[in-house]
Design a protein around this motif. Structure first.
Motif, mmCIF file in Angstrom:
data_model
loop_
_atom_site.group_PDB
_atom_site.id
_atom_site.type_symbol
_atom_site.label_atom_id
_atom_site.label_comp_id
_atom_site.label_asym_id
_atom_site.label_seq_id
_atom_site.Cartn_x
_atom_site.Cartn_y
_atom_site.Cartn_z
ATOM 1 N N GLN A 18 5.493 -0.285 -12.008
ATOM 2 C CA GLN A 18 4.743 0.507 -11.039
ATOM 3 C C GLN A 18 3.780 1.445 -11.760
ATOM 4 O O GLN A 18 2.625 1.593 -11.361
ATOM 5 C CB GLN A 18 5.702 1.301 -10.147
ATOM 6 C CG GLN A 18 6.518 0.423 -9.222
ATOM 7 C CD GLN A 18 7.554 1.200 -8.440
ATOM 8 O OE1 GLN A 18 7.911 2.331 -8.770
ATOM 9 N NE2 GLN A 18 8.065 0.571 -7.382
ATOM 10 N N PHE A 51 -0.868 3.587 -2.926
ATOM 11 C CA PHE A 51 0.090 3.073 -3.909
ATOM 12 C C PHE A 51 1.498 2.986 -3.324
ATOM 13 O O PHE A 51 2.227 2.029 -3.599
ATOM 14 C CB PHE A 51 0.069 3.910 -5.187
ATOM 15 C CG PHE A 51 -1.061 3.529 -6.095
ATOM 16 C CD1 PHE A 51 -0.959 2.436 -6.937
ATOM 17 C CD2 PHE A 51 -2.247 4.248 -6.094
ATOM 18 C CE1 PHE A 51 -2.003 2.053 -7.762
ATOM 19 C CE2 PHE A 51 -3.303 3.884 -6.914
ATOM 20 C CZ PHE A 51 -3.182 2.780 -7.741
ATOM 21 N N ARG A 53 2.173 2.340 -0.231
ATOM 22 C CA ARG A 53 2.133 1.146 0.622
ATOM 23 C C ARG A 53 2.215 -0.124 -0.219
ATOM 24 O O ARG A 53 2.926 -1.061 0.122
ATOM 25 C CB ARG A 53 0.858 1.161 1.457
ATOM 26 C CG ARG A 53 0.644 -0.031 2.368
ATOM 27 C CD ARG A 53 1.566 -0.054 3.583
ATOM 28 N NE ARG A 53 1.618 1.195 4.282
ATOM 29 C CZ ARG A 53 0.791 1.603 5.242
ATOM 30 N NH1 ARG A 53 -0.190 0.838 5.638
ATOM 31 N NH2 ARG A 53 0.959 2.771 5.827
ATOM 32 N N VAL A 54 1.499 -0.170 -1.327
ATOM 33 C CA VAL A 54 1.520 -1.344 -2.205
ATOM 34 C C VAL A 54 2.927 -1.579 -2.737
ATOM 35 O O VAL A 54 3.420 -2.711 -2.722
ATOM 36 C CB VAL A 54 0.499 -1.189 -3.358
ATOM 37 C CG1 VAL A 54 0.779 -2.180 -4.483
ATOM 38 C CG2 VAL A 54 -0.910 -1.376 -2.831
ATOM 39 N N LYS A 57 5.114 -2.911 0.054
ATOM 40 C CA LYS A 57 4.730 -4.217 0.590
ATOM 41 C C LYS A 57 4.500 -5.279 -0.481
ATOM 42 O O LYS A 57 3.925 -6.324 -0.193
ATOM 43 C CB LYS A 57 3.442 -4.090 1.428
ATOM 44 C CG LYS A 57 3.506 -3.077 2.546
ATOM 45 C CD LYS A 57 4.397 -3.546 3.650
ATOM 46 C CE LYS A 57 4.353 -2.556 4.807
ATOM 47 N NZ LYS A 57 5.192 -2.929 5.893
ATOM 48 N N ILE A 58 4.939 -5.036 -1.700
ATOM 49 C CA ILE A 58 4.663 -5.965 -2.798
ATOM 50 C C ILE A 58 5.192 -7.366 -2.502
ATOM 51 O O ILE A 58 4.616 -8.354 -2.953
ATOM 52 C CB ILE A 58 5.208 -5.429 -4.153
ATOM 53 C CG1 ILE A 58 4.679 -6.277 -5.319
ATOM 54 C CG2 ILE A 58 6.725 -5.362 -4.134
ATOM 55 C CD1 ILE A 58 3.200 -6.210 -5.523
ATOM 56 N N PHE A 61 2.606 -9.800 -1.202
ATOM 57 C CA PHE A 61 1.535 -10.284 -2.079
ATOM 58 C C PHE A 61 1.758 -11.761 -2.329
ATOM 59 O O PHE A 61 2.787 -12.180 -2.841
ATOM 60 C CB PHE A 61 1.533 -9.499 -3.395
ATOM 61 C CG PHE A 61 0.538 -10.014 -4.396
ATOM 62 C CD1 PHE A 61 -0.828 -9.933 -4.148
ATOM 63 C CD2 PHE A 61 0.965 -10.590 -5.581
ATOM 64 C CE1 PHE A 61 -1.744 -10.408 -5.072
ATOM 65 C CE2 PHE A 61 0.052 -11.072 -6.508
ATOM 66 C CZ PHE A 61 -1.303 -10.975 -6.249
ATOM 67 N N TRP A 70 -5.875 -7.357 -4.159
ATOM 68 C CA TRP A 70 -4.952 -7.100 -3.044
ATOM 69 C C TRP A 70 -4.723 -5.600 -2.891
ATOM 70 O O TRP A 70 -4.735 -5.073 -1.785
ATOM 71 C CB TRP A 70 -3.634 -7.836 -3.296
ATOM 72 C CG TRP A 70 -2.625 -7.657 -2.210
ATOM 73 C CD1 TRP A 70 -2.629 -8.199 -0.960
ATOM 74 C CD2 TRP A 70 -1.441 -6.862 -2.275
ATOM 75 N NE1 TRP A 70 -1.529 -7.804 -0.244
ATOM 76 C CE2 TRP A 70 -0.775 -6.974 -1.049
ATOM 77 C CE3 TRP A 70 -0.877 -6.065 -3.280
ATOM 78 C CZ2 TRP A 70 0.419 -6.326 -0.770
ATOM 79 C CZ3 TRP A 70 0.318 -5.422 -3.007
ATOM 80 C CH2 TRP A 70 0.950 -5.549 -1.765
ATOM 81 N N LEU A 71 -4.554 -4.902 -4.019
ATOM 82 C CA LEU A 71 -4.347 -3.458 -3.983
ATOM 83 C C LEU A 71 -5.533 -2.772 -3.314
ATOM 84 O O LEU A 71 -5.356 -1.879 -2.494
ATOM 85 C CB LEU A 71 -4.157 -2.944 -5.410
ATOM 86 C CG LEU A 71 -3.826 -1.471 -5.564
ATOM 87 C CD1 LEU A 71 -2.939 -1.279 -6.778
ATOM 88 C CD2 LEU A 71 -5.052 -0.612 -5.687
ATOM 89 N N VAL A 74 -5.428 -3.249 0.442
ATOM 90 C CA VAL A 74 -4.434 -2.340 1.029
ATOM 91 C C VAL A 74 -4.986 -0.921 1.048
ATOM 92 O O VAL A 74 -4.885 -0.216 2.062
ATOM 93 C CB VAL A 74 -3.100 -2.406 0.245
ATOM 94 C CG1 VAL A 74 -2.140 -1.314 0.702
ATOM 95 C CG2 VAL A 74 -2.454 -3.778 0.392
#
Length: 180
Positions: A18, A51, A53-54, A57-58, A61, A70-71, A74
């Motif tokens: 992360q 971040f 949210r990413v 929700k990873i 992906f 993708w980041l 988002v």
């Protein structure tokens, strides 16, 4: 570390992965947020929210594009949604000079009506209450409600109409002309 390994480690919830993703993209996300908002504090908040949210929700992906692309998608959604909320909030703000006039000239609502109104809203079926609160209290459009609840805009409109009818019926004692 290559992107496939990074994604696998992100999915495993590894803090080091992360941090790697964050360090590689935080400046670009912040610049995007700052360009969109023109406000340092909002840009920082939206960057942090993006971040979060990413990382949450990873698992969504799919790998069709790079993790960075993708980041940014988002982050864009987080920023646009955040800006809509800020815009709605700011529209409701009133100048302090106007507050005194509004407060002194307006009449106070009947405490019984307030209690009855809160009870009537709470008594609505959940789907009606959600649409009523989102539209009439929070100011969302039917399209926004439809997207958030996974229904068609026409369904949102119908549920709002039914919610209002039930509220008119519940509050008819306070204003008989409201009765259906």
């Amino acid at each position: 570390m290559d992107e496939t390994e990074l994604v696998a480690r992100l999915r495993a919830g590894e803090p080091e992965a992360q941090r790697t993703l964050y360090d590689a993209h935080v400046d670009k996300v912040y610049r995007l947020a700052h360009r969109m908002t023109g406000d340092d504090e909002l840009a920082r908040d939206f960057t942090q929210d993006a971040f979060i949210r990413v990382f949450e929700k990873i698992d969504q992906f799919r790998g069709d594009a790079s993790i960075g692309t993708w980041l940014y998608a988002v982050a864009t959604r987080v920023i646009l949604n955040g800006m809509r909320k800020v815009k709605r909030f700011r529209r409701r703000e009133v100048a302090l000079d106007d507050v005194g006039v509004m407060a002194s000239s307006g009449r106070r609502a009947d405490p019984d009506l307030k209690t009855k109104l809160h009870g009537a809203i709470d008594a609505l079926p959940e789907k009606y209450r959600m649409v009523f609160v989102m539209h009439d209290i929070e100011g969302y459009t039917h399209e926004e409600i439809a997207g958030a609840l996974g229904v068609q805009p026409g369904t949102s409109k119908a549920q709002l109409s039914r919610a209002r009818a039930r509220l008119r019926q519940s509050l008819a004692a306070f204003a008989p002309e409201w009765a259906v």
